[in-house]
Write a protein that holds these residues in place. Structure first.
Motif, PDB file in Angstrom:
ATOM      1  N   LEU A 193      14.673   3.043 -16.329  1.00  0.00           N
ATOM      2  CA  LEU A 193      14.337   3.045 -14.412  1.00  0.00           C
ATOM      3  C   LEU A 193      13.471   3.372 -13.762  1.00  0.00           C
ATOM      4  CD1 LEU A 193      15.199   5.932 -13.846  1.00  0.00           C
ATOM      5  CD2 LEU A 193      18.172   4.708 -13.597  1.00  0.00           C
ATOM      6  N   GLN A 194      12.153   4.532 -14.382  1.00  0.00           N
ATOM      7  CA  GLN A 194      11.246   5.317 -14.086  1.00  0.00           C
ATOM      8  C   GLN A 194      10.205   3.951 -13.601  1.00  0.00           C
ATOM      9  OE1 GLN A 194      12.293   8.747 -16.563  1.00  0.00           O
ATOM     10  NE2 GLN A 194      10.512   9.073 -14.944  1.00  0.00           N
ATOM     11  N   GLU A 195      10.150   2.749 -14.602  1.00  0.00           N
ATOM     12  CA  GLU A 195       9.185   1.763 -14.500  1.00  0.00           C
ATOM     13  C   GLU A 195       8.855   0.989 -12.730  1.00  0.00           C
ATOM     14  OE1 GLU A 195       7.736  -2.129 -16.496  1.00  0.00           O
ATOM     15  OE2 GLU A 195       9.130  -1.353 -17.659  1.00  0.00           O
ATOM     16  N   ILE A 196       8.074   1.202 -12.580  1.00  0.00           N
ATOM     17  CA  ILE A 196       7.414   0.136 -11.290  1.00  0.00           C
ATOM     18  C   ILE A 196       6.411  -0.453 -11.489  1.00  0.00           C
ATOM     19  CG2 ILE A 196       7.568   2.682  -9.954  1.00  0.00           C
ATOM     20  CD1 ILE A 196       4.754   3.125  -9.793  1.00  0.00           C
ATOM     21  N   ASP A 197       6.389  -1.757 -10.793  1.00  0.00           N
ATOM     22  CA  ASP A 197       5.095  -2.612 -10.237  1.00  0.00           C
ATOM     23  C   ASP A 197       4.101  -2.497 -10.825  1.00  0.00           C
ATOM     24  OD1 ASP A 197       7.561  -5.150 -10.436  1.00  0.00           O
ATOM     25  OD2 ASP A 197       7.493  -4.648  -8.400  1.00  0.00           O
ATOM     26  N   ALA A 198       3.428  -1.904 -10.536  1.00  0.00           N
ATOM     27  CA  ALA A 198       2.232  -0.568 -10.254  1.00  0.00           C
ATOM     28  C   ALA A 198       2.053   0.579  -9.391  1.00  0.00           C
ATOM     29  CB  ALA A 198       0.918  -1.833  -9.373  1.00  0.00           C
ATOM     30  N   VAL A 199       1.415   1.260 -10.835  1.00  0.00           N
ATOM     31  CA  VAL A 199       0.917   2.987  -9.924  1.00  0.00           C
ATOM     32  C   VAL A 199      -0.905   2.883  -9.582  1.00  0.00           C
ATOM     33  CG1 VAL A 199       0.140   5.127 -11.346  1.00  0.00           C
ATOM     34  CG2 VAL A 199       2.026   3.423 -11.472  1.00  0.00           C
ATOM     35  N   GLU A 238       0.942  -1.222   0.484  1.00  0.00           N
ATOM     36  CA  GLU A 238      -0.035  -0.132   0.115  1.00  0.00           C
ATOM     37  C   GLU A 238       0.855   0.987   0.169  1.00  0.00           C
ATOM     38  OE1 GLU A 238      -3.509  -0.175  -0.480  1.00  0.00           O
ATOM     39  OE2 GLU A 238      -3.104  -2.149  -0.642  1.00  0.00           O
ATOM     40  N   ILE A 239       2.219   1.011  -1.021  1.00  0.00           N
ATOM     41  CA  ILE A 239       2.740   2.751  -0.813  1.00  0.00           C
ATOM     42  C   ILE A 239       2.027   3.162  -1.985  1.00  0.00           C
ATOM     43  CG2 ILE A 239       4.981   3.661  -1.408  1.00  0.00           C
ATOM     44  CD1 ILE A 239       6.018   0.589  -0.944  1.00  0.00           C
ATOM     45  N   ASP A 240       2.013   4.609  -1.214  1.00  0.00           N
ATOM     46  CA  ASP A 240       1.522   5.139  -1.828  1.00  0.00           C
ATOM     47  C   ASP A 240       1.887   6.432  -3.206  1.00  0.00           C
ATOM     48  OD1 ASP A 240       2.899   7.639  -1.342  1.00  0.00           O
ATOM     49  OD2 ASP A 240       1.762   8.266   0.386  1.00  0.00           O
ATOM     50  N   LYS A 241       1.271   6.791  -3.780  1.00  0.00           N
ATOM     51  CA  LYS A 241       1.779   7.511  -4.976  1.00  0.00           C
ATOM     52  C   LYS A 241       2.779   9.160  -4.582  1.00  0.00           C
ATOM     53  CE  LYS A 241      -2.019   7.683  -8.945  1.00  0.00           C
ATOM     54  NZ  LYS A 241      -2.181   8.438  -9.649  1.00  0.00           N
ATOM     55  N   ALA A 242       2.969   9.155  -3.337  1.00  0.00           N
ATOM     56  CA  ALA A 242       3.939  10.873  -3.204  1.00  0.00           C
ATOM     57  C   ALA A 242       5.069   9.754  -3.347  1.00  0.00           C
ATOM     58  CB  ALA A 242       3.502  11.277  -2.258  1.00  0.00           C
ATOM     59  N   THR A 243       4.731   8.748  -2.167  1.00  0.00           N
ATOM     60  CA  THR A 243       6.240   7.858  -2.196  1.00  0.00           C
ATOM     61  C   THR A 243       6.409   7.070  -3.512  1.00  0.00           C
ATOM     62  OG1 THR A 243       5.945   7.576  -0.159  1.00  0.00           O
ATOM     63  CG2 THR A 243       7.222   5.529  -0.758  1.00  0.00           C
ATOM     64  N   LEU A 244       6.323   5.928  -4.072  1.00  0.00           N
ATOM     65  CA  LEU A 244       6.515   5.891  -5.453  1.00  0.00           C
ATOM     66  C   LEU A 244       7.359   7.335  -6.492  1.00  0.00           C
ATOM     67  CD1 LEU A 244       2.887   3.580  -6.263  1.00  0.00           C
ATOM     68  CD2 LEU A 244       5.960   3.140  -6.022  1.00  0.00           C
TER      69      LEU A 244
END
Length: 206
Positions: A170-176, A11-17
């Motif tokens: 490197l800006q790709e993350i698992d899920a937005v 449950e990491i929020d958008k700001a952290t990501l």
């Protein structure tokens, strides 16, 4: 590639990501960013398809963003009409046509764009800056929501621009984490090529 976790994985929020992705991007050297930006331009020149006369929205790079100007120049050579975003107030951006020799003035967020004498246009293809993206085409912007609102206004007027994210791998993350007002990308262009998502009608560009 190391990837960051999205909703459903702590449950990491958008700001952290956003902060994690931008920290990773900021860690690239200037020389590396230039090399990767040139690779983005090379891939885009060969893989982005559009009709001559299409209005393409680019952007002037800030901070550690990929530099889209070589790509924009290549697209112009192929017949695109260019424009740049201009911040009018805290909630609104418009797109002003960029022509050779145009006067550029400060237009918000530390960037430049055409002055008020330039025509306001509606792009058919948008090069979209971003902080992070995932494999489904969802993006995290910089938090102000300018692009989401600008896209929503165009859609409300019956204009559906093709949305091309411009980023480094490197800006790709698992899920937005997504919200109802979010507009997914049609494809993303990085230093390793163009990846189309389910929303993209130009599936031959994958």
């Amino acid at each position: 590639m190391d990837r960051h976790r999205g909703k459903g994985e702590g449950e990491i929020d958008k700001a952290t990501l956003r902060r994690r992705a931008l920290d990773a991007r900021d860690g690239l050297s200037e020389e590396t960013r230039i090399e990767k930006s040139m690779a983005i331009a090379d891939h885009g020149a060969g893989q982005l398809t559009f009709e001559a006369g299409t209005i393409v929205a680019g952007f002037m790079p800030i901070r550690s963003e990929p530099d889209p100007r070589p790509l924009m120049a290549s697209l112009a050579e192929r017949g695109a009409r260019l424009c740049l975003p201009v911040v009018l107030d805290s909630t609104t951006i418009v797109f002003r046509e960029l022509i050779r020799g145009a006067t550029l003035v400060p237009t918000g967020f530390g960037t430049l764009g055409p002055d008020a004498d330039a025509a306001v246009v509606h792009p058919g293809l948008m090069l979209v800056p971003l902080a992070a993206f995932d494999r489904n085409g969802h993006r995290i912007g910089y938090g102000a929501g300018h692009y989401d609102r600008a896209i929503a206004r165009q859609v409300a007027e019956g204009i559906h621009p093709r949305l091309v994210g411009i980023a480094f791998d490197l800006q790709e993350i698992d899920a937005v984490p997504t919200e109802p007002h979010d507009h997914p990308l049609d494809c993303v262009l990085t230093e390793t090529g163009l990846r189309a998502f389910a929303t993209d009608a130009f599936h031959d560009t994958r």
